[in-house]
Write a protein that holds these residues in place. Structure first.
Motif, PDB file in Angstrom:
ATOM      1  N   HIS A  58      46.190  36.747  38.057  1.00 43.02           N
ATOM      2  CA  HIS A  58      45.580  38.243  37.554  1.00 43.02           C
ATOM      3  C   HIS A  58      44.495  38.112  36.560  1.00 43.02           C
ATOM      4  N   GLU A  59      44.557  37.252  35.670  1.00 44.39           N
ATOM      5  CA  GLU A  59      43.556  36.907  34.654  1.00 44.39           C
ATOM      6  C   GLU A  59      42.285  36.627  35.137  1.00 44.39           C
ATOM      7  N   ASP A  60      42.319  35.637  36.139  1.00 53.77           N
ATOM      8  CA  ASP A  60      41.376  34.924  36.964  1.00 53.77           C
ATOM      9  C   ASP A  60      40.606  36.258  37.882  1.00 53.77           C
ATOM     10  N   ASP A  61      41.010  37.242  38.405  1.00 52.78           N
ATOM     11  CA  ASP A  61      40.521  38.284  38.925  1.00 52.78           C
ATOM     12  C   ASP A  61      39.768  39.064  38.091  1.00 52.78           C
ATOM     13  N   LEU A  62      40.437  39.280  36.694  1.00 53.70           N
ATOM     14  CA  LEU A  62      39.669  40.104  35.673  1.00 53.70           C
ATOM     15  C   LEU A  62      38.436  39.499  35.359  1.00 53.70           C
ATOM     16  N   LEU A  63      38.342  38.230  35.151  1.00 57.99           N
ATOM     17  CA  LEU A  63      37.466  37.279  34.677  1.00 57.99           C
ATOM     18  C   LEU A  63      36.309  37.439  35.777  1.00 57.99           C
ATOM     19  N   LYS A  64      36.666  37.307  36.944  1.00 58.72           N
ATOM     20  CA  LYS A  64      35.509  37.512  38.274  1.00 58.72           C
ATOM     21  C   LYS A  64      35.040  38.567  38.403  1.00 58.72           C
ATOM     22  N   TYR A  65      35.718  39.565  38.392  1.00 60.46           N
ATOM     23  CA  TYR A  65      35.305  41.081  38.268  1.00 60.46           C
ATOM     24  C   TYR A  65      34.496  41.452  37.386  1.00 60.46           C
ATOM     25  N   ALA A  66      34.823  41.160  36.164  1.00 59.28           N
ATOM     26  CA  ALA A  66      33.975  41.520  34.907  1.00 59.28           C
ATOM     27  C   ALA A  66      32.537  40.788  34.902  1.00 59.28           C
ATOM     28  N   SER A  67      32.879  39.306  35.223  1.00 62.40           N
ATOM     29  CA  SER A  67      31.630  38.783  35.088  1.00 62.40           C
ATOM     30  C   SER A  67      30.712  39.033  36.115  1.00 62.40           C
ATOM     31  N   THR A 123      43.572  45.456  32.772  1.00 60.43           N
ATOM     32  CA  THR A 123      43.355  45.861  34.305  1.00 60.43           C
ATOM     33  C   THR A 123      41.985  46.162  34.520  1.00 60.43           C
ATOM     34  N   ILE A 124      41.729  46.277  35.952  1.00 59.87           N
ATOM     35  CA  ILE A 124      40.361  46.303  36.415  1.00 59.87           C
ATOM     36  C   ILE A 124      39.795  47.650  35.851  1.00 59.87           C
ATOM     37  N   GLU A 125      40.563  48.897  35.743  1.00 59.90           N
ATOM     38  CA  GLU A 125      40.032  50.166  35.308  1.00 59.90           C
ATOM     39  C   GLU A 125      39.671  49.902  33.993  1.00 59.90           C
ATOM     40  N   GLU A 126      40.182  49.148  33.074  1.00 57.37           N
ATOM     41  CA  GLU A 126      39.937  48.933  31.759  1.00 57.37           C
ATOM     42  C   GLU A 126      38.707  48.214  31.706  1.00 57.37           C
ATOM     43  N   MET A 156      32.201  44.260  44.562  1.00 54.67           N
ATOM     44  CA  MET A 156      32.963  43.684  43.652  1.00 54.67           C
ATOM     45  C   MET A 156      34.263  43.013  43.990  1.00 54.67           C
ATOM     46  N   ILE A 157      34.786  42.125  43.047  1.00 53.96           N
ATOM     47  CA  ILE A 157      36.282  41.522  43.539  1.00 53.96           C
ATOM     48  C   ILE A 157      37.248  42.372  43.044  1.00 53.96           C
ATOM     49  N   ALA A 158      38.236  42.648  43.949  1.00 53.25           N
ATOM     50  CA  ALA A 158      39.243  43.490  43.691  1.00 53.25           C
ATOM     51  C   ALA A 158      40.570  42.608  43.368  1.00 53.25           C
ATOM     52  N   SER A 159      41.357  43.188  42.417  1.00 56.00           N
ATOM     53  CA  SER A 159      42.585  42.450  41.918  1.00 56.00           C
ATOM     54  C   SER A 159      43.549  42.208  43.132  1.00 56.00           C
ATOM     55  N   ARG A 160      44.083  40.885  43.239  1.00 55.79           N
ATOM     56  CA  ARG A 160      45.174  40.900  44.092  1.00 55.79           C
ATOM     57  C   ARG A 160      46.692  41.416  43.991  1.00 55.79           C
ATOM     58  N   ASN A 161      46.770  42.229  42.563  1.00 62.43           N
ATOM     59  CA  ASN A 161      47.957  42.769  42.391  1.00 62.43           C
ATOM     60  C   ASN A 161      49.181  42.029  42.579  1.00 62.43           C
ATOM     61  N   ILE A 162      49.146  40.539  42.198  1.00 61.15           N
ATOM     62  CA  ILE A 162      50.548  39.863  42.199  1.00 61.15           C
ATOM     63  C   ILE A 162      51.522  40.260  41.367  1.00 61.15           C
ATOM     64  N   GLY A 183      28.388  30.336  28.425  1.00 62.51           N
ATOM     65  CA  GLY A 183      29.540  29.749  28.834  1.00 62.51           C
ATOM     66  C   GLY A 183      29.931  29.715  30.364  1.00 62.51           C
ATOM     67  N   ASN A 184      29.350  28.901  31.294  1.00 61.85           N
ATOM     68  CA  ASN A 184      29.705  29.211  32.772  1.00 61.85           C
ATOM     69  C   ASN A 184      30.333  27.993  33.198  1.00 61.85           C
ATOM     70  N   ALA A 185      31.201  27.572  32.547  1.00 62.59           N
ATOM     71  CA  ALA A 185      31.834  26.311  33.029  1.00 62.59           C
ATOM     72  C   ALA A 185      32.402  26.499  34.543  1.00 62.59           C
ATOM     73  N   LYS A 186      32.690  25.555  35.358  1.00 61.40           N
ATOM     74  CA  LYS A 186      33.036  25.713  36.657  1.00 61.40           C
ATOM     75  C   LYS A 186      34.624  26.024  36.391  1.00 61.40           C
ATOM     76  N   ASP A 187      35.183  25.484  35.429  1.00 61.02           N
ATOM     77  CA  ASP A 187      36.795  25.804  35.010  1.00 61.02           C
ATOM     78  C   ASP A 187      36.905  26.394  33.853  1.00 61.02           C
ATOM     79  N   LYS A 188      37.275  27.677  33.862  1.00 58.80           N
ATOM     80  CA  LYS A 188      37.443  28.504  32.529  1.00 58.80           C
ATOM     81  C   LYS A 188      38.463  29.565  32.841  1.00 58.80           C
ATOM     82  N   VAL A 189      38.926  29.920  31.583  1.00 58.53           N
ATOM     83  CA  VAL A 189      40.017  31.044  31.548  1.00 58.53           C
ATOM     84  C   VAL A 189      39.227  32.444  31.343  1.00 58.53           C
TER      85      VAL A 189
END
Length: 411
Positions: free
Chosen positions: A309-318, A392-395, A1-7, A331-337
């Motif tokens: 950070h939000e993009d990391d959450l999106l990818k991880y959750a998806s 967060t990723i934990e959430e 799975m994708i990990a957060s970049r912790n920016i 909704g699987n658009a190439k560009d999304k929030v």
């Protein structure tokens, strides 16, 4: 799975939001309903209290100390919004009660002044009801035609079909920048360019984009742009309409009353200059004042950092959601929030929401005020999880575990 970049230091960020310590049904709150409204940091809450404790007075009308202090703070927010969206002039920033109010203002002023029978207005399939109904109302009143841009299965606007809809009768193109139901980021700059080439005026609904994307109305070249500050960590009941000055100057006022006038006699009234001719009566002063602190907060964190950070959450959750059998993301658009809408075979979205809430997890269920969009996908509604900077990723892991529990209970 994708990990957060912790920016960002998310622990520090979360400490700024007292409501995240709430306990719901015996569990610490997981708040994934940010597309509906974001939570408010202490800086905003403190600003609200400070206004009422130290500055409360009506604005623009008094010469006493409190009135002048409140007026200065109110106008400071206008200049702050101008910078936030890169508007040329502060007077192009009109305070409204939200994006819905902003759209109605334009439909009922620009529409009544400049539209005539047979004129065409173009919107898209993915519009929120607030960017459908006001245009339907003015079309019914003026005899105009409403046309709708179709979308593909991924929830993306079909630009070739959009170009076919443009004619010499097209007068307004009003589209959402980011879909509240799908998360799709629309190519608004290209949409605007094509609309202008056809001689149309453009309106961009920025209710969702303003919290996720860097907004530059000059680069976008939109004629109107709207946003709701409660979706950018600010107070509710406070929105913004931006418009090009020459267009705003040509539009009649929306409401009559105090502040929007220069002179009143029983024979005739002359109207105030921008922005005040559109701000009749006592405005939502405290929330406008506090909204500046929300924009300062976002800028201090950095829009790019928040988006990453939000993009990391999106990818991880998806990725994690797709491991749940029978689950389908809408909704699987190439560009999304950071918005994920989904359905699970055989389980009603409302049941999912109720059972997640019992586990302390707040999501949105239903049609998300986009019924035509739901009809496009052949569904009645979805479960929607939407992420913000304090999530967060934990959430997300709790959310996934909660969904697996729901599936076991209802399958």
């Amino acid at each position: 799975m994708i990990a957060s970049r912790n920016i960002l230091d998310i622990t520090s960020v979360r400490n700024d939001f007292p409501i995240l310590n709430e306990v719901v049904n015996g569990k610490q709150l997981v708040y994934f309903d940010n597309a509906a409204t974001t939570q408010k940091p202490k800086q905003v809450l403190d600003a609200l209290a400070a206004y009422y404790e130290h500055s409360n007075a009506n604005i623009h009308r008094g010469i006493h100390h409190l009135a002048e202090k409140a007026t200065a703070s109110f106008e400071d927010t206008r200049r702050r919004v101008q910078k936030f969206i890169n508007a040329p002039l502060a007077e192009q920033v009109i305070f409204t009660y939200g994006t819905t109010d902003s759209i109605n203002l334009v439909a009922q002023t620009y529409g009544r002044r400049f539209l005539k029978e047979g004129d065409e207005i173009i919107i898209s399939t993915m519009e929120h009801h607030s960017n459908i109904v006001p245009w339907q109302m003015i079309c019914e009143e003026k005899g105009c035609i409403l046309k709708v841009i179709p979308i593909n299965e991924d929830g993306e606007i079909l630009m070739d079909e959009y170009e076919k809809l443009l004619t010499e009768r097209t007068k307004i193109v009003s589209v959402v920048h980011v879909s509240n139901a799908l998360g799709t980021i629309n190519p608004v700059k290209e949409i605007i360019q094509k609309a202008h080439a056809a001689g149309a005026v453009t309106f961009v609904d920025g209710a969702q984009s303003s919290s996720h994307l860097t907004i530059d109305v000059q680069d976008m070249d939109c004629d109107f742009y709207s946003m709701s500050l409660h979706k950018i960590y600010g107070p509710t009941g406070m929105g913004v309409l931006y418009g090009k000055k020459e267009i705003l100057d040509a539009m009649p006022p929306y409401r009559g009353g105090g502040e929007m006038i220069k002179e009143v006699t029983f024979a005739k009234t002359t109207y105030n200059e921008l922005p005040y001719k559109f701000e009749a009566g006592t405005p939502n002063i405290a929330d406008v004042v506090a909204a500046r602190f929300a924009l300062d907060y976002v800028d201090a964190l950095g829009k790019e950092n928040i988006a990453a950070h939000e993009d990391d959450l999106l990818k991880y959750a998806s990725e994690a959601l797709l491991d749940i059998e029978g689950l389908r993301i809408i909704g699987n658009a190439k560009d999304k929030v950071s918005v994920i809408s989904f359905v699970i075979d055989g389980i009603h979205h409302q049941d999912i929401g109720v059972l997640l809430d019992q586990q302390g997890i707040a999501v949105r269920t239903g049609h998300h005020c986009t019924q035509p969009l739901m009809q496009r996908f052949g569904i009645t509604g979805t479960t929607r999880a939407s992420f913000a900077v304090y999530n967060t990723i934990e959430e997300v892991d709790r959310f996934i575990a909660g969904l697996q529990k729901v599936k076991r209970m209802l399958s």
